[in-house]
Write a protein that holds these residues in place. Sequence first.
Motif, PDB file in Angstrom:
ATOM      1  N   GLU A  32       1.581   2.212  -6.458  1.00 32.75           N
ATOM      2  CA  GLU A  32       1.807   0.832  -6.888  1.00 32.75           C
ATOM      3  C   GLU A  32       2.113   0.759  -8.380  1.00 32.75           C
ATOM      4  O   GLU A  32       2.995   0.017  -8.819  1.00 32.75           O
ATOM      5  N   TYR A  92      -7.893  12.830   4.507  1.00 29.38           N
ATOM      6  CA  TYR A  92      -7.428  11.558   3.943  1.00 29.38           C
ATOM      7  C   TYR A  92      -6.287  11.726   2.944  1.00 29.38           C
ATOM      8  O   TYR A  92      -5.951  10.795   2.211  1.00 29.38           O
ATOM      9  N   GLU A 117       1.342   4.398   2.262  1.00 30.66           N
ATOM     10  CA  GLU A 117       0.005   4.950   2.473  1.00 30.66           C
ATOM     11  C   GLU A 117      -0.269   5.006   3.975  1.00 30.66           C
ATOM     12  O   GLU A 117      -0.244   3.984   4.656  1.00 30.66           O
ATOM     13  N   SER A 122       0.851  -1.186   0.000  1.00 29.99           N
ATOM     14  CA  SER A 122       0.000   0.000   0.000  1.00 29.99           C
ATOM     15  C   SER A 122       0.884   1.233   0.000  1.00 29.99           C
ATOM     16  O   SER A 122       1.523   1.558   1.001  1.00 29.99           O
ATOM     17  N   LEU A 123       0.948   1.900  -1.169  1.00 26.94           N
ATOM     18  CA  LEU A 123       1.773   3.090  -1.319  1.00 26.94           C
ATOM     19  C   LEU A 123       0.889   4.304  -1.573  1.00 26.94           C
ATOM     20  O   LEU A 123      -0.150   4.196  -2.229  1.00 26.94           O
ATOM     21  N   ALA A 124       1.319   5.435  -1.070  1.00 25.80           N
ATOM     22  CA  ALA A 124       0.565   6.668  -1.283  1.00 25.80           C
ATOM     23  C   ALA A 124       0.687   7.093  -2.741  1.00 25.80           C
ATOM     24  O   ALA A 124       1.725   6.891  -3.371  1.00 25.80           O
ATOM     25  N   PRO A 125      -0.361   7.680  -3.314  1.00 26.37           N
ATOM     26  CA  PRO A 125      -0.250   8.210  -4.669  1.00 26.37           C
ATOM     27  C   PRO A 125       0.738   9.366  -4.712  1.00 26.37           C
ATOM     28  O   PRO A 125       0.942  10.074  -3.728  1.00 26.37           O
ATOM     29  N   THR A 180     -11.551  10.133  -5.640  1.00 31.35           N
ATOM     30  CA  THR A 180     -11.040   9.203  -4.637  1.00 31.35           C
ATOM     31  C   THR A 180     -12.239   8.665  -3.868  1.00 31.35           C
ATOM     32  O   THR A 180     -13.145   9.423  -3.526  1.00 31.35           O
ATOM     33  N   PHE A 212      -8.027   5.077  -5.355  1.00 25.92           N
ATOM     34  CA  PHE A 212      -7.578   6.285  -6.032  1.00 25.92           C
ATOM     35  C   PHE A 212      -7.891   6.175  -7.523  1.00 25.92           C
ATOM     36  O   PHE A 212      -7.617   5.158  -8.155  1.00 25.92           O
ATOM     37  N   SER A 221      -0.709   6.509  -9.163  1.00 23.28           N
ATOM     38  CA  SER A 221      -0.777   5.493  -8.121  1.00 23.28           C
ATOM     39  C   SER A 221       0.630   5.034  -7.766  1.00 23.28           C
ATOM     40  O   SER A 221       1.455   4.763  -8.651  1.00 23.28           O
TER      41      SER A 221
END
Length: 273
Positions: A18, A234, A134, A4-7, A241, A256, A16
């Motif tokens: 990922e 968030y 994330e 789980s990676l932040a955009p 989103t 996202f 994204s």
Amino acid sequence: MSISLAPIRIGPVALSGERLLVAVAVLAALVCVELVARRRGRDADWAWTAVIVGLLAARLAWVTAHLPAYLARPQEILFVWQGGFTAWAGALAAVAWAVGRSWRAPGPRIRDLLPGLAAAGAAGVVTLALLPAEPAPPSLDTVRAPLTSMSGEVAAPADWVGRPLVVNLWATWCGPCRRELPMLIEELEAREGIDLALASQGEAQGTVARYLEAEGLAAQAVWLDPEQALSRAYGVVGLPTTLFVDRSGEVRRVAFGELNRARLAASLGALGP
């Protein structure tokens, strides 16, 4: 275990985390394989073909797993920008195709695959270390965001706790938002026990009302968030989103980008029975 990676925002474009991770790993593998092949007096066309085979296989595996959603709208199979790829299926197909090619001259040799795989792994690890994770999203009942319905009712996110809920953050100027909004309304109206809140971000009531009237959309699930408090709470970097919230108010998934029926169905599974 899922990553789980932040955009990531690059100028006006949000990516994204990922997808960026996968893109960097694939690019590193292709560059490495190309360099090694040239040093050995060969070409690396097979590597580019392997990537195409992997992407097609990843998409096919996803579509097959969510076939009912795509049977309703088959054209969405081609809407790859909406996401929907099964990574392990794509990786397996790409490697299998490349290994199969290695058995036939003058194709690649097995040893030609190893530097590319090593480069992909190294690039993936470095990118994973550099990209922000994330953050755990706050519970809905802790968010201080006064919201107003189209009829003038004032509420807070805490008032929504108690039933599974889908919260979509959108705006009338956002093209992907406009495309997915009718689908969200249609799909969630057909599902009993899951509520929908469409929180317009930073727009005036008149702007939203004119859009809803022009599109023939009902206003019951629409809320105004003029200060974009939900987006700040968030860490939203782009619209649309969508938050998937369980009955206790915990945000189980943050989606996202634009949703289609398949991604929506997969995300709703995170809410449990």
